[in-house]
Design an enzyme around this catalytic site. Sequence first.
Site, mmCIF file in Angstrom:
data_model
loop_
_atom_site.group_PDB
_atom_site.id
_atom_site.type_symbol
_atom_site.label_atom_id
_atom_site.label_comp_id
_atom_site.label_asym_id
_atom_site.label_seq_id
_atom_site.Cartn_x
_atom_site.Cartn_y
_atom_site.Cartn_z
ATOM 1 N N LYS B 45 -4.378 -9.803 4.689
ATOM 2 C CA LYS B 45 -2.969 -9.507 4.415
ATOM 3 C C LYS B 45 -2.323 -10.704 3.718
ATOM 4 O O LYS B 45 -2.592 -11.843 4.049
ATOM 5 C CB LYS B 45 -2.250 -9.208 5.738
ATOM 6 C CG LYS B 45 -0.755 -8.950 5.591
ATOM 7 C CD LYS B 45 -0.452 -7.712 4.763
ATOM 8 C CE LYS B 45 0.980 -7.716 4.215
ATOM 9 N NZ LYS B 45 1.162 -6.665 3.169
ATOM 10 N N GLY B 46 -1.457 -10.430 2.770
ATOM 11 C CA GLY B 46 -0.759 -11.471 2.015
ATOM 12 C C GLY B 46 0.014 -12.421 2.924
ATOM 13 O O GLY B 46 0.727 -11.975 3.824
ATOM 14 N N VAL B 71 5.811 -2.508 2.298
ATOM 15 C CA VAL B 71 5.679 -3.290 3.535
ATOM 16 C C VAL B 71 6.549 -4.538 3.450
ATOM 17 O O VAL B 71 7.198 -4.935 4.426
ATOM 18 C CB VAL B 71 4.205 -3.659 3.785
ATOM 19 C CG1 VAL B 71 4.084 -4.674 4.911
ATOM 20 C CG2 VAL B 71 3.398 -2.409 4.108
ATOM 21 N N CYS B 129 3.367 -8.961 -6.430
ATOM 22 C CA CYS B 129 3.862 -8.004 -5.448
ATOM 23 C C CYS B 129 5.239 -7.499 -5.854
ATOM 24 O O CYS B 129 6.171 -8.274 -6.021
ATOM 25 C CB CYS B 129 3.926 -8.641 -4.065
ATOM 26 S SG CYS B 129 4.496 -7.473 -2.843
ATOM 27 N N ILE B 190 -6.037 -4.140 -10.185
ATOM 28 C CA ILE B 190 -4.607 -4.228 -10.348
ATOM 29 C C ILE B 190 -3.918 -4.250 -8.976
ATOM 30 O O ILE B 190 -4.427 -3.689 -8.009
ATOM 31 C CB ILE B 190 -4.070 -3.027 -11.156
ATOM 32 C CG1 ILE B 190 -4.375 -1.693 -10.499
ATOM 33 C CG2 ILE B 190 -4.581 -3.045 -12.567
ATOM 34 C CD1 ILE B 190 -3.748 -0.469 -11.172
ATOM 35 N N THR B 192 -0.211 -3.029 -7.244
ATOM 36 C CA THR B 192 0.363 -1.673 -7.284
ATOM 37 C C THR B 192 1.319 -1.466 -8.462
ATOM 38 O O THR B 192 1.979 -2.390 -8.908
ATOM 39 C CB THR B 192 1.100 -1.384 -5.971
ATOM 40 O OG1 THR B 192 2.040 -2.437 -5.748
ATOM 41 C CG2 THR B 192 0.133 -1.337 -4.810
ATOM 42 N N GLY B 242 -8.047 -0.873 -7.426
ATOM 43 C CA GLY B 242 -7.060 0.138 -7.786
ATOM 44 C C GLY B 242 -7.690 1.510 -7.717
ATOM 45 O O GLY B 242 -8.322 1.953 -8.665
ATOM 46 N N GLY B 243 -7.575 2.171 -6.582
ATOM 47 C CA GLY B 243 -7.980 3.563 -6.473
ATOM 48 C C GLY B 243 -9.453 3.827 -6.284
ATOM 49 O O GLY B 243 -9.889 4.973 -6.354
HETATM 50 C C1 LIG Z 1 -0.041 -1.066 2.401
HETATM 51 C C2 LIG Z 1 -0.423 -2.011 1.307
HETATM 52 C C3 LIG Z 1 -0.120 -3.357 1.422
HETATM 53 C C4 LIG Z 1 -0.476 -4.255 0.413
HETATM 54 N N1 LIG Z 1 -0.214 -5.597 0.575
HETATM 55 C C5 LIG Z 1 -0.636 -6.488 -0.366
HETATM 56 C C6 LIG Z 1 -0.480 -7.883 -0.173
HETATM 57 O O1 LIG Z 1 0.030 -8.312 0.849
HETATM 58 N N2 LIG Z 1 -0.901 -8.721 -1.157
HETATM 59 C C7 LIG Z 1 -1.481 -8.252 -2.304
HETATM 60 O O2 LIG Z 1 -1.846 -9.055 -3.165
HETATM 61 N N3 LIG Z 1 -1.668 -6.925 -2.502
HETATM 62 C C8 LIG Z 1 -1.267 -6.042 -1.561
HETATM 63 N N4 LIG Z 1 -1.490 -4.681 -1.756
HETATM 64 C C9 LIG Z 1 -2.160 -4.220 -2.986
HETATM 65 C C10 LIG Z 1 -3.660 -4.015 -2.746
HETATM 66 O O3 LIG Z 1 -4.288 -5.220 -2.406
HETATM 67 C C11 LIG Z 1 -4.327 -3.416 -4.002
HETATM 68 O O4 LIG Z 1 -4.112 -4.284 -5.107
HETATM 69 C C12 LIG Z 1 -3.788 -2.055 -4.367
HETATM 70 O O5 LIG Z 1 -3.501 -1.323 -3.195
HETATM 71 C C13 LIG Z 1 -4.746 -1.237 -5.256
HETATM 72 O O6 LIG Z 1 -5.946 -0.945 -4.606
HETATM 73 P P1 LIG Z 1 -6.218 0.447 -3.815
HETATM 74 O O7 LIG Z 1 -5.748 1.554 -4.720
HETATM 75 O O8 LIG Z 1 -7.670 0.467 -3.534
HETATM 76 O O9 LIG Z 1 -5.394 0.389 -2.575
HETATM 77 C C14 LIG Z 1 -1.129 -3.785 -0.750
HETATM 78 C C15 LIG Z 1 -1.431 -2.422 -0.858
HETATM 79 C C16 LIG Z 1 -1.096 -1.539 0.148
HETATM 80 C C17 LIG Z 1 -1.444 -0.088 -0.017
#
Ligand SMILES: Cc1cc2nc3c(=O)[nH]c(=O)nc-3n(C[C@H](O)[C@H](O)[C@H](O)COP(=O)(O)O)c2cc1C
Lengths: 303, 303, 255, 255
Positions: B45-46, B71, B129, B190, B192, B242-243
């Site tokens: 977690k970040g 979040v 973020c 990527i 989000t 990403g996905g």
């Molecule tokens: C609930 C949630 C919390 C996230 N928190 C962080 C974070 O704290 N720091 C960060 O760099 N990315 C954060 N992300 C982004 C993810 O690390 C990732 O880049 C993004 O979700 C794309 O990947 P995915 O489609 O497989 O989830 C978060 C994503 C989600 C869904």
Amino acid sequence: MADLRVNFCGVELKNPITTASGTFGFGHEYGEFFDLSQLGGIGVKGLTPTERLGNPAPRIAETPQGILNCVGLQNPGIDRFIKEQIPFLRQYDTKIIANVSGNTVEEYEGMVEKISDADVDLIEMNISCPNVKCGGMAFGTQPKMVEEVVSAAKAKAKKPLIVKLSPNVTDIAEIARAAESAGADALSLINTLLGMRIDIEKRRPILSNVMGGLSGPAVFPVAVRMVYQVRKAVSVPILGMGGIRTGRDIVEMLLAGADAVAMGTVMFNDPTAPVKALRELEEWMDAHGVKSVSELSGAVEVG
Amino acid sequence: MADLRVNFCGVELKNPITTASGTFGFGHEYGEFFDLSQLGGIGVKGLTPTERLGNPAPRIAETPQGILNCVGLQNPGIDRFIKEQIPFLRQYDTKIIANVSGNTVEEYEGMVEKISDADVDLIEMNISCPNVKCGGMAFGTQPKMVEEVVSAAKAKAKKPLIVKLSPNVTDIAEIARAAESAGADALSLINTLLGMRIDIEKRRPILSNVMGGLSGPAVFPVAVRMVYQVRKAVSVPILGMGGIRTGRDIVEMLLAGADAVAMGTVMFNDPTAPVKALRELEEWMDAHGVKSVSELSGAVEVG
Amino acid sequence: MSVQEICRVAENTQLGDGLFLMVLHAPKTTELAQCGQFVHIACGEGHLLRRPISICAWKAPELRIVFQVKGEGTKWLSERRTGDELDVLGPLGHGFDVGALGSAPVFIGGGIGVPPMLGCVREAVKQGAKPAAILGFRNKGAVILEGDFRDECETFVTTDDGSYARHGFVTDVLKEQIASASGVAACGPKPMLKAIAAIAKQAGVPCQVSMEERMGCGIGACLVCACALKAKDGETRYGHVCKDGPVFNAEEVEW
Amino acid sequence: MSVQEICRVAENTQLGDGLFLMVLHAPKTTELAQCGQFVHIACGEGHLLRRPISICAWKAPELRIVFQVKGEGTKWLSERRTGDELDVLGPLGHGFDVGALGSAPVFIGGGIGVPPMLGCVREAVKQGAKPAAILGFRNKGAVILEGDFRDECETFVTTDDGSYARHGFVTDVLKEQIASASGVAACGPKPMLKAIAAIAKQAGVPCQVSMEERMGCGIGACLVCACALKAKDGETRYGHVCKDGPVFNAEEVEW
Ligand SMILES: Cc1cc2nc3c(=O)[nH]c(=O)nc-3n(C[C@H](O)[C@H](O)[C@H](O)COP(=O)(O)O)c2cc1C
Ligand SMILES: Cc1cc2nc3c(=O)[nH]c(=O)nc-3n(C[C@H](O)[C@H](O)[C@H](O)COP(=O)(O)OP(=O)(O)OC[C@H]3O[C@@H](n4cnc5c(N)ncnc54)[C@H](O)[C@@H]3O)c2cc1C
Ligand SMILES: Cc1cc2nc3c(=O)[nH]c(=O)nc-3n(C[C@H](O)[C@H](O)[C@H](O)COP(=O)(O)OP(=O)(O)OC[C@H]3O[C@@H](n4cnc5c(N)ncnc54)[C@H](O)[C@@H]3O)c2cc1C
Ligand SMILES: Cc1cc2nc3c(=O)[nH]c(=O)nc-3n(C[C@H](O)[C@H](O)[C@H](O)COP(=O)(O)O)c2cc1C
Ligand code: FES
Ligand code: FES
């Protein structure tokens, strides 16, 4: 009974539902599945000064709840559109939204001038198509270029000019403001998001053009966000699109700030989606005591 | 048997699969569903300099094949992470990727300095973020800001520094080049995409923070495209995400240019997705006679 | 004309390795069907795009299709059970013009290109022609519909590996039969179609081929299913497989 | 401890307007279940997120849940038939601590908050307590599980519109019963929980409430299901409904 009419920069649409350019040809094909007069308006395939053949196949790839396309603006050219297609479309009681694209400022000027004299109701100027290598993309992603091309086109426009924005930008509000200040009568968004898929067996991009435009339900939350941001940034009407499937989605897009909407990719899944959505919208409005579409536009409450 | 090991800027991952920051807490929870030692790495977690409570609920909304989250970087702060979480994570035979965020250049410097002295393997610097109003977004969307914050952080880094890019930009390649030239040892992407959903009954945004970050399968084609573009623009290793859902998606992301990958949102659907994908990847490589992951990285053929 | 019809699955039987025969209750579609046309089938909530599948044969109200599991969509289709409902768009496209192929037409199918030729053979018989069929398969396990063809006309079968019937390709047989053929129609992999077109051209008989391309709308509105054709001026132009095709005159196709 | 289990649907019965009772064959989940916990159910290819549904009652290997159709996910659930398989994660979260509620606990459910209280009542009986139940519904058509509660303990039923049993709210009954209650536990709409918490606080008895929030992972990893709690310093902190909850001590909750 809810009043579905929308005054979209001076043009009365019988309801807020139009079709998204490029997904609906010139109407003939979907006309076999429902009466085109049920639509608020028809956005036709993007037109260019002369005929364009488009890209080789494959031009489409499926993605989770979306598609990528790289049609590359295949169209018969504006002259043949005017001669061959407008008479067909005018058989129906619906508005015609001509969609025009160009590679240079001069081309846009010429297209807008010519289409202004034809029997269409609205002009949608696509400054955002990601498929054409020279032109398209660049115009829609730089505020200065947007101002330049929109001012030039607006000077020639004798019909309301809708400027169609690309979502592939850092700050959509900035682009929207540039278009508005250059004289856009309305804005439409979103065009497709740039994406790519790879055929892992062949180790090659699926699309002939390597990258393509993402549309369909997958992009809906991005479209809602951008319509919301643009609504806060400008005061001209907005034609909202991107991933709309249902009447509920239309309500959501209206609440975010759209005055009318367009539906595209969803029809590939269900050809009658626009008329189904129309019924759902009407029922929803009646059930919620909403008397007119304008009560919904931009009515999201924040904070 | 395929060799799944990846050398990611000097750190050997036993396989290319890591978890995406913010979706995996500090590992405890998913550890109930599979052995964390099966992962190439764990993105935690970040972290921020001090504890952050995050945004009020609702913090999540569903979208077609995606989710939005806001979040707001809830986390116990870097010190408690170092003290309480690293010992837990070190029980497992996997690499630790610490993810850090800050509101100012100084905060980033401080975070990178502190985490460099802790027992982690890689540092991922989140400059993207979209949830934190001041800071986050701005850094990742302007090449100049990227250069400034990455150079400053790099000067303090004693571990490989991965810079995590935002997809909400006009030109991802430009941002990637800025990060590389400022000293990034690797890039991850990527993060989000900015999106929004509205509760049409309440006429209010679903998320407490109005907008949120889109992740999940819906964004996969955008992620593949950006990884491909960044691969062509820079030469440092890429952590692609990403996905991603399956082993086939991993192959696709590798072909586009990733050296390793992260999985996030898909686990909300299936908690064991990373280990299933690992098995699929291995089987696919064996069936296709691919001996090592590096044979796949960037191997898409174009033209 | 085409319709959108919710069809009940009357039967879904595995024919061979990843090959399925599905019978649909499709009163409206079968009323309009012509051989060589296709249906565009919605494959569940998980897939936005429909999947194009050729009409194999029909006898109102029953429509028969044969498909091979390739990816997620056809896998989903293969899991449908009797009584399930399918959302089907069809019949779509421009099919074979059997009448233009003369009194001794040869119908050639390769692999999963075999099914649509059954409808063609039946149409030819109905029109009073005396068709022949040449069916090519990878191997013995891939052989489908042989009996159905034999019920209608003289039928030649080949397998690439010789594990069944004649070892070789459909073109080997065609070369032997072309002298007595009044026309040729084919469906199968592009290299096969190209080779067949060349043989027909040399023999001076008309040749129709069924092309494949990835589709969106399936009805001619989105222009994604481009097939490169020779324009009169020698330039390339694009036809659309879903509307101008899937069947084109082989002479038109830019191979 | 929690498991991911593919459960066969043993029964899916409509109880009333949009209300369904589902019985799942869930040997592993039922072995671990505690009252007030929930299961996180995958709702088909169309939905990325699972849906959290409270455990109503269980008797290994059968798990009983009751749900209301609200949107697409629960609609999908309502269409499952006997024999279908569901992907279920559970049991999840921190349930009710029935032992802490004393010998005369009162269990209160409002609407779709009623089902989890059945498991609580049974647990209380098992522990030798003498529970009572207060069940509130919108109207007669929404009344569910009344007989099951009456089989276990003294049960009061109210309807908002008086169309069945007592006209009024669960709080009306609670006010009358609170004097003899050793503790209170409740599940239902937030305003109801807040009012109950106030009554319990005034009476000085422990009160546990089950909270709802939109969820991602369902297991505590993603931090999206934030529930505002009072920290010791008077500041707000966030607990997580899926892991710290769904059941919280009412005193902790920031209403
Ligand atoms: C609930 C949630 C919390 C996230 N928190 C962080 C974070 O704290 N720091 C960060 O760099 N990315 C954060 N992300 C982004 C993810 O690390 C990732 O880049 C993004 O979700 C794309 O990947 P995915 O489609 O497989 O989830 C978060 C994503 C989600 C869904
Ligand atoms: C006119 C026409 C008739 C066809 N008739 C038959 C038939 O009778 N029996 C049969 O088994 N197959 C037939 N096909 C091929 C069939 O459409 C594909 O095998 C099928 O679409 C693959 O879908 P999938 O989800 O299993 O594969 P995936 O690879 O997962 O599909 C991904 C996407 O690519 C498209 N796609 C993949 N392969 C093809 C292909 N070869 N042609 C067109 N689109 C493709 C899919 O439709 C989908 O949009 C026909 C194709 C066309 C164009
Ligand atoms: C711990 C817990 C226990 C629950 N127990 C039950 C139960 O026993 N019976 C029952 O009928 N319902 C219960 N709910 C509510 C149930 O989870 C929602 O009604 C359901 O998720 C709605 O999904 P949908 O797809 O039908 O609605 P949609 O509105 O289409 O759902 C969209 C998204 O919002 C989420 N969502 C919508 N409403 C809620 C809500 N009230 N709580 C949490 N997420 C929500 C969905 O999960 C989904 O992610 C419980 C909720 C929680 C948090
Ligand atoms: C196949 C296809 C072709 C398109 N062609 C055009 C076009 O010519 N001009 C244009 O402005 N937009 C074009 N678009 C973009 C759509 O008009 C619309 O902006 C986009 O698809 C998002 O809406 P949707 O998700 O409802 O399809 C095209 C989209 C698709 C899918
Ligand atoms: S698939 Fe749309 S034109 Fe052919
Ligand atoms: S749902 Fe992920 S922490 Fe609660």
